[in-house]
Design a protein around this motif. Structure first.
Motif, short mmCIF file in Angstrom:
data_model
loop_
_atom_site.label_atom_id
_atom_site.label_comp_id
_atom_site.label_asym_id
_atom_site.label_seq_id
_atom_site.Cartn_x
_atom_site.Cartn_y
_atom_site.Cartn_z
N ALA A 112 0.82 -1.21 0.00
CA ALA A 112 0.00 0.00 0.00
C ALA A 112 0.85 1.26 0.00
N HIS A 126 -1.85 5.77 5.25
CA HIS A 126 -2.49 5.01 4.17
C HIS A 126 -2.12 3.52 4.28
N GLY A 127 -0.84 3.24 4.46
CA GLY A 127 -0.40 1.85 4.59
C GLY A 127 -0.96 1.18 5.83
N ARG A 130 -4.69 0.40 5.47
CA ARG A 130 -4.91 -0.75 4.58
C ARG A 130 -4.58 -2.06 5.30
#
Length: 159
Positions: A112, A126-127, A130
């Motif tokens: 991600a 974001h990572g 996810r």
């Protein structure tokens, strides 16, 4: 999270006596899935109180409600002479599952973030979101499996 987990574990024997294994275990597993699902929504603008405190409390409560009844249920079907070997196997499989699970979630995180753009904080969140999202999908499988395997009653024996 740890404080809630340790506090919950001290209450679990009373909850098991009152409600039985299956409802306590399913509630705990569902709370784990809810906590990781909440972390899935994590954003860069979230502070600790809005973004982390609630899910971490749910995770602590869920883990506290799940692990002790799960271990007791698994070991209740074992002959006393085999309890040591069964307990060792149970611990080994729990650690193995945690290791493989963490490896999968780190892979999701890495994938991600690899192609994400923007400032480093946005890429990090974001990572992480996810990875927590994928973890919540995995966590949703646990109550489904437990509900189908455990029979009713106070002992929560497996079929």
């Amino acid at each position: 999270m740890t404080l809630v987990m340790f506090t919950t574990v001290r209450l679990v024997p009373r909850l098991l006596a009152r409600f039985g294994v299956k409802p306590v275990l399913l509630t705990g597993m569902t709370l784990i899935a809810a906590g990781t699902g909440w972390l899935w929504r994590l954003g860069t603008g979230d502070g600790y109180l809005a973004g982390l405190l609630g899910p971490l409390l749910l995770l602590g409560l869920g883990v506290g409600l799940s692990f002790m009844p799960l271990n007791a249920t698994i070991l209740s079907a074992v002959e006393p002479g085999e309890a040591g070997a069964a307990s060792g196997l149970l611990q080994t499989l729990q650690w193995l599952g945690g290791t493989v699970g963490l490896s999968v979630l780190v892979t999701v995180y890495g994938t991600a973030t690899r192609y994400a753009t923007g400032d480093p904080a946005r890429i990090l969140v974001h990572g992480a979101s996810r990875a927590f999202g994928f973890g919540s999908l995995i966590a949703l499988a646990a109550p489904a499996v437990a509900a189908s395997v455990l029979t009713g009653g106070r002992t929560g024996t497996a079929r």
